[in-house]
Design an enzyme around this catalytic site. Structure first.
Site, PDB file in Angstrom:
ATOM      1  N   ARG A 122      -6.280  -3.266  -5.435  1.00  0.00           N
ATOM      2  CA  ARG A 122      -5.869  -4.921  -5.564  1.00  0.00           C
ATOM      3  C   ARG A 122      -4.383  -5.173  -6.149  1.00  0.00           C
ATOM      4  O   ARG A 122      -4.086  -4.685  -6.715  1.00  0.00           O
ATOM      5  CB  ARG A 122      -6.807  -5.621  -6.434  1.00  0.00           C
ATOM      6  CG  ARG A 122      -8.310  -5.243  -6.045  1.00  0.00           C
ATOM      7  CD  ARG A 122      -9.110  -5.660  -7.396  1.00  0.00           C
ATOM      8  NE  ARG A 122      -8.815  -4.569  -8.338  1.00  0.00           N
ATOM      9  CZ  ARG A 122      -9.448  -4.715  -9.489  1.00  0.00           C
ATOM     10  NH1 ARG A 122     -10.345  -5.445  -9.840  1.00  0.00           N
ATOM     11  NH2 ARG A 122      -9.204  -3.497 -10.465  1.00  0.00           N
ATOM     12  N   GLU A 123      -3.519  -5.914  -5.357  1.00  0.00           N
ATOM     13  CA  GLU A 123      -2.549  -6.432  -5.712  1.00  0.00           C
ATOM     14  C   GLU A 123      -2.580  -6.856  -7.125  1.00  0.00           C
ATOM     15  O   GLU A 123      -3.552  -7.655  -7.400  1.00  0.00           O
ATOM     16  CB  GLU A 123      -1.683  -7.322  -4.884  1.00  0.00           C
ATOM     17  CG  GLU A 123      -1.347  -6.801  -3.325  1.00  0.00           C
ATOM     18  CD  GLU A 123      -0.881  -7.945  -2.551  1.00  0.00           C
ATOM     19  OE1 GLU A 123      -0.498  -8.723  -2.912  1.00  0.00           O
ATOM     20  OE2 GLU A 123      -0.920  -7.407  -1.321  1.00  0.00           O
TER      21      GLU A 123
ATOM     22  N   PHE B 281      -8.377   0.641  -1.184  1.00  0.00           N
ATOM     23  CA  PHE B 281      -9.000  -0.458  -1.722  1.00  0.00           C
ATOM     24  C   PHE B 281      -8.353  -0.984  -3.047  1.00  0.00           C
ATOM     25  O   PHE B 281      -8.877  -1.747  -3.579  1.00  0.00           O
ATOM     26  CB  PHE B 281     -10.530   0.085  -2.311  1.00  0.00           C
ATOM     27  CG  PHE B 281     -11.205   0.457  -1.261  1.00  0.00           C
ATOM     28  CD1 PHE B 281     -12.255  -0.175  -0.493  1.00  0.00           C
ATOM     29  CD2 PHE B 281     -11.409   1.923  -0.785  1.00  0.00           C
ATOM     30  CE1 PHE B 281     -12.783   0.127   0.393  1.00  0.00           C
ATOM     31  CE2 PHE B 281     -12.013   2.530   0.036  1.00  0.00           C
ATOM     32  CZ  PHE B 281     -12.721   1.629   0.980  1.00  0.00           C
TER      33      PHE B 281
ATOM     34  N   VAL C 240       0.714  -1.285  -0.046  1.00  0.00           N
ATOM     35  CA  VAL C 240       0.048  -0.038  -0.006  1.00  0.00           C
ATOM     36  C   VAL C 240       0.951   1.165   0.085  1.00  0.00           C
ATOM     37  O   VAL C 240       0.770   2.217  -0.781  1.00  0.00           O
ATOM     38  CB  VAL C 240      -0.815   0.122   1.280  1.00  0.00           C
ATOM     39  CG1 VAL C 240      -1.639   1.400   1.464  1.00  0.00           C
ATOM     40  CG2 VAL C 240      -2.156  -0.919   1.235  1.00  0.00           C
TER      41      VAL C 240
ATOM     42  N   ASP D 120      10.510   3.759   6.086  1.00  0.00           N
ATOM     43  CA  ASP D 120      10.103   2.098   6.590  1.00  0.00           C
ATOM     44  C   ASP D 120      11.141   1.811   7.608  1.00  0.00           C
ATOM     45  O   ASP D 120      12.249   2.559   7.600  1.00  0.00           O
ATOM     46  CB  ASP D 120      10.265   1.312   5.434  1.00  0.00           C
ATOM     47  CG  ASP D 120       9.538  -0.221   5.674  1.00  0.00           C
ATOM     48  OD1 ASP D 120       8.495  -0.302   5.322  1.00  0.00           O
ATOM     49  OD2 ASP D 120       9.992  -0.712   6.763  1.00  0.00           O
TER      50      ASP D 120
ATOM     51  N   ARG E 107      15.326  -2.762   3.031  1.00  0.00           N
ATOM     52  CA  ARG E 107      14.454  -2.307   2.089  1.00  0.00           C
ATOM     53  C   ARG E 107      14.371  -0.843   1.739  1.00  0.00           C
ATOM     54  O   ARG E 107      14.591  -0.752   0.459  1.00  0.00           O
ATOM     55  CB  ARG E 107      13.163  -2.495   2.544  1.00  0.00           C
ATOM     56  CG  ARG E 107      11.728  -2.346   1.844  1.00  0.00           C
ATOM     57  CD  ARG E 107      10.502  -2.485   2.362  1.00  0.00           C
ATOM     58  NE  ARG E 107      10.413  -3.955   2.213  1.00  0.00           N
ATOM     59  CZ  ARG E 107       9.120  -4.714   2.126  1.00  0.00           C
ATOM     60  NH1 ARG E 107       8.172  -4.135   2.076  1.00  0.00           N
ATOM     61  NH2 ARG E 107       8.902  -5.961   1.764  1.00  0.00           N
TER      62      ARG E 107
ATOM     63  N   THR F  20      -1.162  -4.359   9.460  1.00  0.00           N
ATOM     64  CA  THR F  20      -2.125  -4.683  10.448  1.00  0.00           C
ATOM     65  C   THR F  20      -2.363  -6.384  10.604  1.00  0.00           C
ATOM     66  O   THR F  20      -3.579  -6.601  10.367  1.00  0.00           O
ATOM     67  CB  THR F  20      -3.337  -3.998  10.519  1.00  0.00           C
ATOM     68  OG1 THR F  20      -4.237  -3.916   9.096  1.00  0.00           O
ATOM     69  CG2 THR F  20      -3.120  -2.280  10.921  1.00  0.00           C
TER      70      THR F  20
ATOM     71  N   CYS G  74      -5.542  -9.701   2.709  1.00  0.00           N
ATOM     72  CA  CYS G  74      -6.646  -8.696   3.319  1.00  0.00           C
ATOM     73  C   CYS G  74      -8.028  -9.752   3.677  1.00  0.00           C
ATOM     74  O   CYS G  74      -8.421  -9.556   4.652  1.00  0.00           O
ATOM     75  CB  CYS G  74      -6.831  -7.600   2.064  1.00  0.00           C
ATOM     76  SG  CYS G  74      -5.812  -6.590   2.012  1.00  0.00           S
TER      77      CYS G  74
HETATM   78  N1  LIG Z   1      -1.804  -5.345   0.385  1.00  0.00           N
HETATM   79  C1  LIG Z   1      -3.045  -5.105  -0.086  1.00  0.00           C
HETATM   80  O1  LIG Z   1      -3.652  -5.358  -1.067  1.00  0.00           O
HETATM   81  C2  LIG Z   1      -3.980  -4.107   0.799  1.00  0.00           C
HETATM   82  C3  LIG Z   1      -5.135  -3.494   0.366  1.00  0.00           C
HETATM   83  C4  LIG Z   1      -5.859  -2.634   0.929  1.00  0.00           C
HETATM   84  C5  LIG Z   1      -5.660  -2.443   2.318  1.00  0.00           C
HETATM   85  N2  LIG Z   1      -4.419  -2.956   2.870  1.00  0.00           N
HETATM   86  C6  LIG Z   1      -4.061  -2.734   4.314  1.00  0.00           C
HETATM   87  O2  LIG Z   1      -2.868  -1.682   4.184  1.00  0.00           O
HETATM   88  C7  LIG Z   1      -2.250  -1.930   5.381  1.00  0.00           C
HETATM   89  C8  LIG Z   1      -0.813  -2.298   4.884  1.00  0.00           C
HETATM   90  O3  LIG Z   1      -0.693  -3.438   4.008  1.00  0.00           O
HETATM   91  P1  LIG Z   1       0.431  -3.682   3.150  1.00  0.00           P
HETATM   92  O4  LIG Z   1      -0.045  -5.036   2.582  1.00  0.00           O
HETATM   93  O5  LIG Z   1       1.144  -2.784   2.335  1.00  0.00           O
HETATM   94  O6  LIG Z   1       1.520  -4.381   4.382  1.00  0.00           O
HETATM   95  P2  LIG Z   1       3.221  -4.821   4.180  1.00  0.00           P
HETATM   96  O7  LIG Z   1       3.302  -5.701   5.079  1.00  0.00           O
HETATM   97  O8  LIG Z   1       3.440  -5.024   2.678  1.00  0.00           O
HETATM   98  O9  LIG Z   1       3.736  -3.504   4.454  1.00  0.00           O
HETATM   99  C9  LIG Z   1       3.845  -2.767   5.602  1.00  0.00           C
HETATM  100  C10 LIG Z   1       4.976  -1.912   5.745  1.00  0.00           C
HETATM  101  O10 LIG Z   1       5.313  -1.177   7.085  1.00  0.00           O
HETATM  102  C11 LIG Z   1       6.504  -1.163   7.447  1.00  0.00           C
HETATM  103  N3  LIG Z   1       6.468  -0.838   8.947  1.00  0.00           N
HETATM  104  C12 LIG Z   1       6.087  -1.173  10.077  1.00  0.00           C
HETATM  105  N4  LIG Z   1       5.999  -0.820  11.158  1.00  0.00           N
HETATM  106  C13 LIG Z   1       6.560   0.418  10.892  1.00  0.00           C
HETATM  107  C14 LIG Z   1       7.166   1.698  11.607  1.00  0.00           C
HETATM  108  N5  LIG Z   1       6.834   1.828  12.719  1.00  0.00           N
HETATM  109  N6  LIG Z   1       7.494   2.676  10.883  1.00  0.00           N
HETATM  110  C15 LIG Z   1       7.675   2.541   9.263  1.00  0.00           C
HETATM  111  N7  LIG Z   1       7.460   1.383   8.732  1.00  0.00           N
HETATM  112  C16 LIG Z   1       6.845   0.530   9.372  1.00  0.00           C
HETATM  113  C17 LIG Z   1       7.033  -2.790   7.295  1.00  0.00           C
HETATM  114  O11 LIG Z   1       8.488  -2.851   7.453  1.00  0.00           O
HETATM  115  C18 LIG Z   1       6.411  -3.125   5.822  1.00  0.00           C
HETATM  116  O12 LIG Z   1       7.391  -2.691   4.878  1.00  0.00           O
HETATM  117  C19 LIG Z   1      -2.739  -2.984   6.206  1.00  0.00           C
HETATM  118  O13 LIG Z   1      -3.373  -2.646   7.054  1.00  0.00           O
HETATM  119  C20 LIG Z   1      -3.558  -3.900   5.105  1.00  0.00           C
HETATM  120  O14 LIG Z   1      -4.570  -4.583   5.695  1.00  0.00           O
HETATM  121  C21 LIG Z   1      -3.627  -3.945   1.967  1.00  0.00           C
END
Ligand SMILES: NC(=O)c1ccc[n+]([C@@H]2O[C@H](COP(=O)([O-])OP(=O)(O)OC[C@H]3O[C@@H](n4cnc5c(N)ncnc54)[C@H](O)[C@@H]3O)[C@@H](O)[C@H]2O)c1
Length: 434
Positions: free
Chosen positions: A152-153, A150, A11, A30, A35, A86, A258
């Protein structure tokens, strides 16, 4: 505008790349140093179509900066987007430790009015705790807003540039104005509401998508009992514009980072507010059962007895597709993991192939053999198992596949192959509900 995006995951990186492309100056933070070092050189930590070009272009045009320092970025930013993970805890609730750490560190570095905008999917009811965390550490004015994501990967850039809607959860006129102005070049309906409603929209939307998948799987199970064809039934049902075809597809169930976690978190949220989301408990049960039904099909087709323990059965299968869906290398909660572990427990040997997810899969599935392409994966196997519907798998030369397989058995977990043609070629074809 100058923005900070916290979290360089799926995201965060897409958000950073798209807002930089639209002309803003973006700092992406991050805590993962490796990374960030890679990203500074344009190395993307996962597969997402077009993302690499966006990141490289905006790095070279000096609109996008990667850092591990909140101090370097937060004071310069009008908006801080929180995009950290999360993930689910054992009990299904969302683990909010990353969220609170990110918000605390943001708060410590505020120097002037800043809009802290939560993009992560977070349970309803934590707004007050977040606000008190910021108040405890902040020496400057701030406001909170929710702007759920919202995307989608696999189509994340396109989804971010052309979303169906942009939800802005805040009653502050100033916060609304800032977020509306930032999103001005992006299409999609604007929905402005309170923070709780914004978060609820995200959970309700994902839960409804999961419900559609489990509903289709229920109909598929019934079709198998009755001898009906689920593909025709779903086509007939989905043709109704009030219902639609999207997500109404039978298969091995939904997975990914998700839907499974958000359904469980939503059930936990309901419990917290004294409401039993029994509908979603059923959706989750059906989804889990779908894996067992698929493994059962494999077991029967190969003539492996149940309860054999971890004893070698002299049976080998090829699993095609490992990522939780096509066009991603994301293995988080992928149905393939559970399916493969069940097969290994039955003593069945597994060789797998996926166009993008094999590096990630190797870390999770150490007992699996990995093949360099489809045809080497299926060579001398007792069956071909289709688990993720990568479009290129529909181009497989089935006549060649039949010659390579030891036994001509296809177990199609996504109803990808044309059933009649496959049967005509002399395969035993087992799909889902057809
Ligand atoms: N992946 C999806 O398709 C998608 C779609 C919609 C919503 N979401 C939601 O978005 C959020 C993120 O999802 P994601 O898939 O991108 O997660 P992810 O695990 O790919 O990325 C999260 C990143 O946050 C970093 N991080 C953790 N703690 C940190 C901090 N204190 N400071 C800075 N960086 C920190 C991690 O190192 C990681 O790189 C989640 O709540 C998820 O449910 C995800």
């Amino acid at each position: 505008m100058t923005l900070t995006v916290v979290g360089a995951g799926y995201v965060g990186l897409v958000t950073a790349a798209v807002f930089a492309e639209l002309g803003n100056k973006i700092f992406c933070i991050d805590i993962n140093k490796e990374r960030i070092e890679g990203l500074k050189r344009g190395k993307i930590p996962f597969f997402e179509p077009s993302l690499s070009e966006y990141i490289k272009r905006n790095l070279s045009q000096k609109r996008l900066f990667f850092t591990t320092s909140y101090k370097e970025s937060v004071p310069k930013s009008q908006i801080v987007f929180i995009c950290v993970g999360t993930p689910p805890k054992e009990n299904g609730e969302a683990d909010l430790s990353y969220l609170f750490a990110a918000v605390e560190e943001t708060a410590r570095n505020l120097t002037g009015y800043t809009l802290i905008t939560i993009k992560s999917t977070i349970p309803i009811g934590f707004e007050d705790d977040l606000e008190s965390t910021v108040k405890k550490y902040a020496k400057a004015r701030f406001e909170f807003a929710a702007c759920p994501e919202f995307l989608r990967e696999g189509t994340a850039i396109e989804d971010t540039l052309h979303p169906d809607r942009i939800v802005i959860g805040s009653f502050s006129k100033k916060a609304q104005k800032i977020l509306l102005s930032l999103h001005a070049p992006i299409s999609g309906e604007r929905i402005i509401c309170d923070i709780r409603s914004a978060q609820l929209i995200k959970y309700a939307a994902n839960s409804l998508l999961a419900t559609k998948v489990s509903f289709a799987n229920t109909i598929a199970a019934l079709c198998e009992k009755m001898g009906a064809d689920v593909e025709k039934v779903i086509a007939g049902v989905g043709a109704d514009r009030r219902i639609g075809r999207s997500f109404l597809y039978p298969g091995v169930g939904y997975g990914g980072s998700c839907l499974p976690k958000d359904v469980l978190a939503f059930i936990a949220i309901g419990r917290h507010f004294g409401y039993d989301l029994s509908l979603l408990r059923a959706v989750d049960d059906i989804n889990q059962r779908q894996i067992e039904l698929f493994v059962e099909k494999v077991r029967k087709a190969l003539g492996v007895k149940g309860d054999v323990g971890n004893v070698a059965q002299d049976k080998k299968v090829a699993v095609l597709g490992l990522a939780f869906k096509p066009n991603t290398d994301d293995m988080r909660d992928a149905p393939s993991i559970k399916i493969i572990n069940h097969l290994l427990n039955l003593g069945i040997e597994v060789t797998a192939y996926d166009p993008q997810a094999m590096d990630n899969a190797k870390k999770i599935l150490p007992k699996v053999k990995f093949a360099k392409d489809v045809y080497s994966a299926i060579k001398n196997q007792d069956a071909l198992l289709l688990v993720t519907e990568w479009p290129q798998f529909s181009q497989i030369d089935l006549a060649r596949a039949k010659k390579l397989l030891k036994r001509p058995i296809i177990i199609d977990g996504r109803n990808l192959f044309p059933k009649d043609k496959v049967k005509e070629l002399g395969f035993t074809y087992i799909g889902i509900g057809r």
